[in-house]
Design an enzyme around this catalytic site. Structure first.
Site, PDB file in Angstrom:
ATOM      1  N   GLN A  58       0.860  -1.173   0.000  1.00  0.00           N
ATOM      2  CA  GLN A  58       0.000   0.000   0.000  1.00  0.00           C
ATOM      3  C   GLN A  58       0.904   1.233   0.000  1.00  0.00           C
ATOM      4  O   GLN A  58       1.454   1.615   1.026  1.00  0.00           O
ATOM      5  CB  GLN A  58      -0.926   0.014   1.222  1.00  0.00           C
ATOM      6  N   GLY A  63      -6.524   4.852   4.425  1.00  0.00           N
ATOM      7  CA  GLY A  63      -7.596   4.247   5.199  1.00  0.00           C
ATOM      8  C   GLY A  63      -7.656   2.739   5.062  1.00  0.00           C
ATOM      9  O   GLY A  63      -7.026   2.138   4.185  1.00  0.00           O
ATOM     10  N   THR A  64      -8.456   2.135   5.939  1.00  0.00           N
ATOM     11  CA  THR A  64      -8.518   0.671   5.990  1.00  0.00           C
ATOM     12  C   THR A  64      -9.140   0.074   4.733  1.00  0.00           C
ATOM     13  O   THR A  64      -8.707  -0.988   4.261  1.00  0.00           O
ATOM     14  CB  THR A  64      -9.324   0.239   7.218  1.00  0.00           C
ATOM     15  N   ARG A 302      20.758 -21.024  28.505  1.00  0.00           N
ATOM     16  CA  ARG A 302      20.689 -20.435  27.172  1.00  0.00           C
ATOM     17  C   ARG A 302      20.299 -21.494  26.140  1.00  0.00           C
ATOM     18  O   ARG A 302      20.238 -22.688  26.454  1.00  0.00           O
ATOM     19  CB  ARG A 302      22.030 -19.788  26.835  1.00  0.00           C
ATOM     20  N   LYS A 320      25.025 -23.274  28.043  1.00  0.00           N
ATOM     21  CA  LYS A 320      24.699 -22.933  26.660  1.00  0.00           C
ATOM     22  C   LYS A 320      25.083 -24.108  25.783  1.00  0.00           C
ATOM     23  O   LYS A 320      26.211 -24.594  25.833  1.00  0.00           O
ATOM     24  CB  LYS A 320      25.472 -21.678  26.241  1.00  0.00           C
ATOM     25  N   HIS A 332      27.563 -24.464  41.546  1.00  0.00           N
ATOM     26  CA  HIS A 332      27.959 -23.103  41.888  1.00  0.00           C
ATOM     27  C   HIS A 332      28.854 -22.483  40.812  1.00  0.00           C
ATOM     28  O   HIS A 332      29.827 -23.080  40.380  1.00  0.00           O
ATOM     29  CB  HIS A 332      28.764 -23.045  43.202  1.00  0.00           C
ATOM     30  N   SER A 374      36.965 -27.828  41.997  1.00  0.00           N
ATOM     31  CA  SER A 374      36.629 -26.407  41.928  1.00  0.00           C
ATOM     32  C   SER A 374      37.705 -25.599  41.205  1.00  0.00           C
ATOM     33  O   SER A 374      38.894 -25.926  41.252  1.00  0.00           O
ATOM     34  CB  SER A 374      36.442 -25.847  43.339  1.00  0.00           C
ATOM     35  N   ALA A 392      41.304 -29.738  41.934  1.00  0.00           N
ATOM     36  CA  ALA A 392      40.895 -28.334  42.004  1.00  0.00           C
ATOM     37  C   ALA A 392      41.980 -27.420  41.456  1.00  0.00           C
ATOM     38  O   ALA A 392      43.176 -27.651  41.665  1.00  0.00           O
ATOM     39  CB  ALA A 392      40.564 -27.958  43.441  1.00  0.00           C
ATOM     40  N   ARG A 409      48.549 -27.843  37.750  1.00  0.00           N
ATOM     41  CA  ARG A 409      48.687 -26.556  38.414  1.00  0.00           C
ATOM     42  C   ARG A 409      50.122 -26.415  38.892  1.00  0.00           C
ATOM     43  O   ARG A 409      50.871 -27.393  38.989  1.00  0.00           O
ATOM     44  CB  ARG A 409      47.710 -26.430  39.582  1.00  0.00           C
TER      45      ARG A 409
END
Length: 433
Positions: A58, A63-64, A302, A320, A332, A374, A392, A409
Site C-alpha cells: 500500500q 484508510g482501511t 541459554r 549454553k 555453583h 573447583s 581443584a 597446576r
C-alpha cells in the site's frame, strides 16, 4: 511507538505481535495469507516471508478500505471467505475467527460479519448499532457519529469477515466523504445494507481485540497476556510462589507439579517436565528440562541447554548448548558451554569449559561419574573420561583417561617468614625509617 522497529514487530511474550496473529490464522488452514504493508515494509516482509505469507504493498495510507483494496489484483477473483485482521491487534483467537466465518454462513446469510466489543471506555471507537439478533442497522465512525450514536457502547474492532466475491465490488463503491478523508472498510456494511443485504455483528471480550499504538499500550497488553498465562499455568498444576513476578514466553511448556519461585523469566523455546523446581531469579531460554531437575537460584540456561532427569544447576551457573546428564550437578558459579556432561558427574564451583578461541567453538565431553574439582578450566576440545577426577584449580588441555586423576597446576611452595619481611620492608619505605 517512537521506534526504529515497525510497530507490528514489537514483541509480546517474546514474539512479534504480527506473528502471534499469523499463528492464530494458521489454525484455520487458510488457502492464502496476505499481509498489506506500507512504510518500513522491508522489516515486515522479512518477518513474514518464512511463514509463507504473501505481500501486498500500500504505497499511500488512505484508510482501511484502501488498504484492503490493494489485495484485489493479487487475489485474482478469489471466491472464498475473507477475514480482515489488523497487525496491531495481535491476540485475536482462531476460535473467534471461526465464529465469524460460521456466522457468515448462518441461515440468514449476512453480507458481512463484524467483530464487536464493549470496552470500559468506548472513547473514539467506531460504533455498531444493531438489533437484539445482532443484525446491524448502522455503523459509524466516532468522528462522524451523533451524540446518541456515541452513547452506544458496542464498538467496532475493525475485524470483518466477508465473501471474496462481494468484497471488492463493495470496496469500489466506498467513498472518502468523511471527517478524515479516508476510505473506511466498515462502509461496506452499509453499502451492502442499501442493496438489501444486511450484515451481522458478533461480540468478543475487549482484551482480545486490544489495539497497540504506543509502548504503554504494548506493556498493558503484555501484562494482560502474562496474567492469563500465569492463571493457566496454575490451573494446569504448576505452583507459582509469586505469580506476578514470573514472565512466560509465548511457547513455554510446563509439566505438572513444577514449582517456580519469584522473579523467573522464560524466553522462547523452553520445555519443562513434571516435578521440576526453578528457584528465584533464574532466566531460561531455548532449554529442555527433564523431570525432577532443579535450577537456580540465579541460574541462566541459554539455547541448547538440556538438563537430564534429577540433574541440578545451581546459583550463578550458566549453560549454553550443553547437556547435563541424569543426576549430574553443577552447583555453583560455573560456565558449561558446548559440553556433554555424563550421568552423575559433579562439576565443582568455578569450573569453566573454555569453548571459544576467538574464532571457533569447540566441545568438551565429561564422562559419567566424573568429578571436576573447583576452579578448573577445561580447554576444549577435551574429553574427561568416565569416573575421572580433575584436581581443584587445574587447567586441563589434554584428554583424561577414565578413572584417572588429572592435576595441572603450579607446584605449591611455602617460604617461611617471607610475608613478614615483605611487610616490614614496605613499611620502612613508606615511613622513611
Amino acid at each position: 511507538m517512537k521506534s526504529d522497529t515497525h510497530k507490528v514487530l514489537h514483541p509480546i511474550a517474546g514474539r512479534p505481535m504480527l506473528l502471534h496473529l499469523i499463528d492464530s490464522v494458521a489454525e484455520l488452514a487458510p488457502a492464502r495469507t496476505m499481509v498489506v504493508v506500507g512504510a518500513r515494509r522491508e522489516q515486515v516482509e522479512a518477518a513474514v516471508a518464512p511463514l509463507g505469507a504473501e505481500i501486498v504493498h500500500q504505497s499511500e495510507q488512505l484508510g482501511t478500505g484502501h488498504a484492503v483494496a490493494q489485495a484485489e489484483a493479487a487475489l485474482g477473483g478469489f471466491a472464498g471467505d475473507v477475514i480482515v485482521l489488523y497487525g496491531d491487534a495481535p491476540l485475536v483467537r482462531a476460535a473467534t475467527m471461526r465464529a465469524m466465518i460460521d456466522r457468515l454462513h448462518a441461515a440468514d446469510l449476512p453480507a458481512a460479519v463484524v467483530l464487536g466489543f464493549r470496552p470500559a471506555d468506548p472513547g473514539a471507537y467506531g460504533r455498531v448499532i444493531a438489533d437484539a439478533d445482532g443484525r446491524i442497522t448502522k455503523m459509524v465512525e466516532f468522528k462522524d457519529a451523533t451524540d446518541a450514536e456515541r452513547a452506544v457502547d458496542l464498538c467496532n474492532s475493525g475485524l470483518i469477515a466477508v465473501r471474496g466475491e462481494d468484497l471488492f465490488g463493495l470496496l469500489a463503491r466506498v467513498g472518502n466523504a468523511n471527517a478524515a478523508g479516508e476510505y473506511y472498510l466498515p462502509d461496506v456494511v452499509m453499502l451492502a445494507d442499501a442493496d438489501g443485504r444486511p450484515s451481522a455483528v458478533i461480540e468478543t471480550a475487549a482484551a482480545e481485540v486490544a489495539g497497540i499504538n504506543s509502548r504503554a499500550e504494548l506493556a498493558a497488553v503484555e501484562a494482560d497476556w502474562q496474567h492469563a498465562r500465569r492463571t493457566q499455568a496454575m490451573a494446569d498444576g504448576a505452583t507459582l510462589i509469586a505469580p506476578d513476578t514470573v514472565w512466560f514466553a509465548h511457547d513455554t511448556v510446563l509439566g505438572r507439579d513444577v514449582t517456580i519461585e519469584p522473579n523467573v523469566v522464560f524466553g522462547p523455546g523452553v520445555t519443562v517436565a513434571d516435578g521440576v523446581t526453578i528457584h528465584a531469579f533464574s532466566h531460561l531460554e531455548g532449554a529442555t528440562i527433564a523431570s525432577r531437575a532443579e535450577i537456580g537460584p540465579f541460574a541462566r540456561l541459554r539455547p541448547g541447554a538440556v538438563l537430564g532427569e534429577g540433574s541440578k544447576v545451581g546459583n550463578f551457573v550458566e549453560m549454553k548448548k550443553a547437556v547435563l546428564g541424569k543426576g549430574a550437578k553443577a552447583n555453583h558459579l560455573s560456565y558449561i558451554g558446548d559440553a556433554d556432561v555424563g550421568a552423575g558427574a559433579n562439576i565443582g564451583a568455578g569450573t569453566i569449559t573454555c569453548n571459544y578461541d576467538g574464532f571457533f567453538k569447540y566441545g568438551t565431553k565429561i564422562g559419567a561419574g566424573a568429578f571436576i574439582g573447583s576452579n578448573s578450566a577445561l580447554v576444549a576440545p577435551v574429553s574427561i573420561g568416565p569416573g575421572a577426577i580433575v584436581g581443584a584449580g587445574s587447567v586441563i588441555t589434554r584428554d583424561v583417561d577414565p578413572d584417572a586423576l588429572a592435576v595441572a597446576r603450579g607446584e605449591h611452595r611455602a617460604l617461611p617468614n617471607w610475608a613478614k619481611r615483605f611487610r616490614d620492608n614496605m613499611l620502612a619505605k613508606k615511613t622513611g625509617k
